[in-house]
Design a protein around this motif. Structure first.
Motif, PDB file in Angstrom:
ATOM      1  N   VAL A  53      15.092  10.265  -0.583  1.00 15.32           N
ATOM      2  CA  VAL A  53      13.644  10.416  -0.730  1.00 15.32           C
ATOM      3  C   VAL A  53      13.008   9.055  -0.445  1.00 15.32           C
ATOM      4  N   VAL A  54      11.963   9.024   0.369  1.00 11.79           N
ATOM      5  CA  VAL A  54      11.160   7.821   0.598  1.00 11.79           C
ATOM      6  C   VAL A  54       9.703   8.236   0.447  1.00 11.79           C
ATOM      7  N   GLU A  55       8.961   7.536  -0.403  1.00  5.22           N
ATOM      8  CA  GLU A  55       7.581   7.945  -0.666  1.00  5.22           C
ATOM      9  C   GLU A  55       6.753   6.767  -1.166  1.00  5.22           C
ATOM     10  N   LEU A  56       5.462   6.956  -1.179  1.00  7.05           N
ATOM     11  CA  LEU A  56       4.577   5.958  -1.763  1.00  7.05           C
ATOM     12  C   LEU A  56       4.768   5.918  -3.275  1.00  7.05           C
ATOM     13  N   ASN A  57       4.716   4.721  -3.826  1.00  4.50           N
ATOM     14  CA  ASN A  57       4.938   4.510  -5.252  1.00  4.50           C
ATOM     15  C   ASN A  57       3.593   4.585  -5.981  1.00  4.50           C
ATOM     16  N   VAL A  58       3.312   5.765  -6.515  1.00  3.56           N
ATOM     17  CA  VAL A  58       2.004   6.014  -7.124  1.00  3.56           C
ATOM     18  C   VAL A  58       1.757   5.088  -8.311  1.00  3.56           C
ATOM     19  N   GLU A  59       2.755   4.893  -9.162  1.00  2.00           N
ATOM     20  CA  GLU A  59       2.574   4.034 -10.330  1.00  2.00           C
ATOM     21  C   GLU A  59       2.281   2.595  -9.924  1.00  2.00           C
ATOM     22  N   ALA A  60       2.981   2.102  -8.896  1.00  2.00           N
ATOM     23  CA  ALA A  60       2.740   0.733  -8.428  1.00  2.00           C
ATOM     24  C   ALA A  60       1.345   0.594  -7.836  1.00  2.00           C
ATOM     25  N   ILE A  61       0.880   1.630  -7.131  1.00  2.00           N
ATOM     26  CA  ILE A  61      -0.478   1.597  -6.564  1.00  2.00           C
ATOM     27  C   ILE A  61      -1.506   1.554  -7.691  1.00  2.00           C
ATOM     28  N   LYS A  62      -1.310   2.378  -8.721  1.00  2.00           N
ATOM     29  CA  LYS A  62      -2.239   2.387  -9.865  1.00  2.00           C
ATOM     30  C   LYS A  62      -2.263   1.021 -10.557  1.00  2.00           C
ATOM     31  N   ASN A  63      -1.099   0.443 -10.777  1.00  2.13           N
ATOM     32  CA  ASN A  63      -1.041  -0.862 -11.439  1.00  2.13           C
ATOM     33  C   ASN A  63      -1.734  -1.933 -10.611  1.00  2.13           C
ATOM     34  N   TRP A  64      -1.580  -1.865  -9.282  1.00  2.00           N
ATOM     35  CA  TRP A  64      -2.237  -2.854  -8.408  1.00  2.00           C
ATOM     36  C   TRP A  64      -3.756  -2.684  -8.490  1.00  2.00           C
TER      37      TRP A  64
ATOM     38  N   TYR B  10     -10.286  -0.285  -9.791  1.00  2.00           N
ATOM     39  CA  TYR B  10     -10.653   0.923 -10.531  1.00  2.00           C
ATOM     40  C   TYR B  10     -10.241   0.760 -11.977  1.00  2.00           C
ATOM     41  N   SER B  11     -10.918   1.491 -12.851  1.00  6.32           N
ATOM     42  CA  SER B  11     -10.555   1.476 -14.269  1.00  6.32           C
ATOM     43  C   SER B  11      -9.448   2.494 -14.521  1.00  6.32           C
ATOM     44  N   LYS B  12      -8.846   2.410 -15.695  1.00  9.05           N
ATOM     45  CA  LYS B  12      -7.798   3.355 -16.074  1.00  9.05           C
ATOM     46  C   LYS B  12      -8.353   4.781 -16.104  1.00  9.05           C
ATOM     47  N   GLU B  13      -9.581   4.925 -16.562  1.00  9.83           N
ATOM     48  CA  GLU B  13     -10.200   6.242 -16.649  1.00  9.83           C
ATOM     49  C   GLU B  13     -10.461   6.819 -15.253  1.00  9.83           C
TER      50      GLU B  13
ATOM     51  N   MET C 245      -8.233  10.854 -10.862  1.00  8.61           N
ATOM     52  CA  MET C 245      -7.843  11.083  -9.466  1.00  8.61           C
ATOM     53  C   MET C 245      -6.563  11.909  -9.374  1.00  8.61           C
ATOM     54  N   SER C 246      -6.442  12.649  -8.282  1.00 10.96           N
ATOM     55  CA  SER C 246      -5.188  13.352  -7.994  1.00 10.96           C
ATOM     56  C   SER C 246      -4.164  12.344  -7.452  1.00 10.96           C
ATOM     57  N   GLU C 247      -2.919  12.756  -7.451  1.00 10.02           N
ATOM     58  CA  GLU C 247      -1.866  11.871  -6.916  1.00 10.02           C
ATOM     59  C   GLU C 247      -2.123  11.558  -5.453  1.00 10.02           C
ATOM     60  N   GLN C 248      -2.583  12.549  -4.681  1.00 14.10           N
ATOM     61  CA  GLN C 248      -2.859  12.333  -3.263  1.00 14.10           C
ATOM     62  C   GLN C 248      -4.007  11.339  -3.076  1.00 14.10           C
ATOM     63  N   GLU C 249      -5.022  11.432  -3.920  1.00 11.46           N
ATOM     64  CA  GLU C 249      -6.146  10.489  -3.819  1.00 11.46           C
ATOM     65  C   GLU C 249      -5.676   9.065  -4.103  1.00 11.46           C
TER      66      GLU C 249
ATOM     67  N   GLN D  50      -3.923   7.471  -1.184  1.00 13.04           N
ATOM     68  CA  GLN D  50      -4.791   7.108  -0.067  1.00 13.04           C
ATOM     69  C   GLN D  50      -5.695   5.911  -0.377  1.00 13.04           C
ATOM     70  N   LEU D  51      -5.585   5.360  -1.577  1.00 15.37           N
ATOM     71  CA  LEU D  51      -6.413   4.195  -1.912  1.00 15.37           C
ATOM     72  C   LEU D  51      -6.002   2.974  -1.106  1.00 15.37           C
ATOM     73  N   ASP D  52      -6.994   2.127  -0.829  1.00 21.27           N
ATOM     74  CA  ASP D  52      -6.728   0.873  -0.108  1.00 21.27           C
ATOM     75  C   ASP D  52      -5.944  -0.082  -1.004  1.00 21.27           C
ATOM     76  N   THR D  53      -4.913  -0.707  -0.449  1.00 13.97           N
ATOM     77  CA  THR D  53      -4.118  -1.686  -1.208  1.00 13.97           C
ATOM     78  C   THR D  53      -4.037  -3.028  -0.475  1.00 13.97           C
TER      79      THR D  53
END
Length: 386
Positions: A325-336, A343-346, A351-355, A358-361
């Motif tokens: 499996v190779v995929e985007l790391n959602v938790e790492a994106i949120k932490n960044w 963005y705030s925690k709230e 947001m959905s996982e897909q949203e 797609q966030l800019d990093t």
């Protein structure tokens, strides 16, 4: 309609996968050999053959693929080390990178290899052996290997005599005497043979029980002692009553942790991990980094390319099929996003996982992968009912 084919990053990773499979069949040994300075100068000098044709001298380092590449002026001892390295196992090593160093009886044993090691630091190779290494230098070389692996992104390894390094990058060759029909070797002298054997082992199998047909005697131990030696991180030649062969193909790592479990003790597994690390890092640098905008579509392109690389390794049974499996790391994106005040925690929770994917990093690409490196068949359990 013009046939455009895959985007270049996919092609690069596919080619890296094919090259990795080929390279896994035969590795690269680095040897440091001592010679008299006059002999080194003579081998490096241009000359002419009996017909007056120019013969270019060797470079230092020079490369050996076959016996034809061994310089005529090299000492008998060093020629023998090269011949032993070339024996390999299933194949010969892909090549030997030879670094000549002048004999210097006045040099301090612990530091005499430092200049050559510095020269080797930027070169590509897999396993190092130094046939004339002294005990006082073993810790220095161990530390150099560990520093390269941990701090300089260079996944190199060494075969060293009696090296209780407790580290996956060091192979502890533990025999005290090795005898062939023509010579009795010290453990340091025979490390080149062991490095060549490992580099001649395809990544689909292990060097466990690899036979050494040239060996006619070595130090022997009982079966219980052999088990203890393996558990102590030793790799050694033993006699099974019929032939001399290698023990279980383990590196010197003894202390397992949550981050480094039993797989890290296996030469085969570490070789595969190092190959994957090197290939992905180099191919990403050469074919991806700085060459694509960091948007969602291009992140997906990179994911597809890396996945294709892993599929190549699955096809060759280096990795377990249909597991990758190779995929985007959602938790790492949120932490960044949180740590950079985007963005705030709230807001992220809404947001959905897909949203989130797609966030800019900015310049960062946060990926994660799951693979399973296949080990070799070594332990057979067969209860037989009669």
């Amino acid at each position: 309609m013009a046939k455009l084919g895959m985007p270049s990053v996919n092609i690069a990773f596919k080619e890296a996968g094919i090259a990795a499979i080929e390279r896994s069949k035969r590795g690269i040994v680095a040897l440091i050999l001592e010679e008299e300075q006059t002999a080194i100068d003579a081998m490096m000098a241009d000359s002419k053959d009996s017909d007056g044709n120019a013969i270019a001298g060797i470079t230092n380092p020079f490369t050996v693929y076959t016996t034809d590449d061994i310089p005529a002026g090299i000492s008998a001892a060093n020629r023998d080390y090269l011949l032993k390295t070339l024996i390999g196992y299933v194949t010969t090593p892909y090549r030997i990178k030879v670094y000549l160093q002048p004999i210097n009886a006045e040099a301090a044993a612990a530091t005499k290899w430092d200049a050559t090691l510095a020269k080797m630091a930027t070169d590509r190779w897999d396993y190092l052996a130094i046939p004339t290494i002294e005990t006082a230098a073993i810790e220095t070389v161990q530390t150099w290997i560990k520093s390269n692996r941990e701090n300089k992104y260079k996944k190199v390894k060494a075969v060293l005599p009696g090296a209780n390094a407790d580290y996956e990058g060091i192979i502890n060759f533990a025999n005290t005497t090795i005898k062939t029909a023509t010579k009795t070797y010290t453990p340091a002298e025979y490390c080149c043979r062991i490095a060549g054997l490992i580099c001649g082992t395809p990544m689909t199998i292990s060097a466990t029980y690899a036979p050494l047909p040239e060996v006619i005697d070595c130090d022997k131990h009982g079966l219980d002692e052999n088990d203890e030696k393996v558990n102590d991180g030793e790799f050694f030649i033993w006699f099974d009553g019929d032939k001399y062969k290698m023990s279980r193909a383990m590196n010197s790592l003894v202390t397992v942790t949550q981050d480094k479990q039993e797989g890290y003790q296996t030469i085969k597994i570490i070789d595969a991990m190092d190959m994957i690390y090197d290939d992905i890092r180099k191919t990403a640098q050469d074919s991806y980094i700085g060459k694509y905008t960091n948007d969602y579509d291009n992140k997906c392109l990179l994911i597809t390319a890396i996945y294709g690389y892993f599929r190549q390794l699955e096809a060759e049974r280096i990795l377990q099929r249909d597991y990758t499996v190779v995929e985007l790391n959602v938790e790492a994106i949120k932490n960044w996003q949180l740590s950079n005040g985007k963005y705030s925690k709230e807001e992220l929770a809404a947001m959905s996982e897909q949203e989130i994917k797609q966030l800019d990093t900015a310049k960062k690409v946060f990926l994660k992968a799951k693979i399973k490196i296949l080990d070799a068949m070594e332990d057979i359990d067969l209860p037989i009912s009669i």
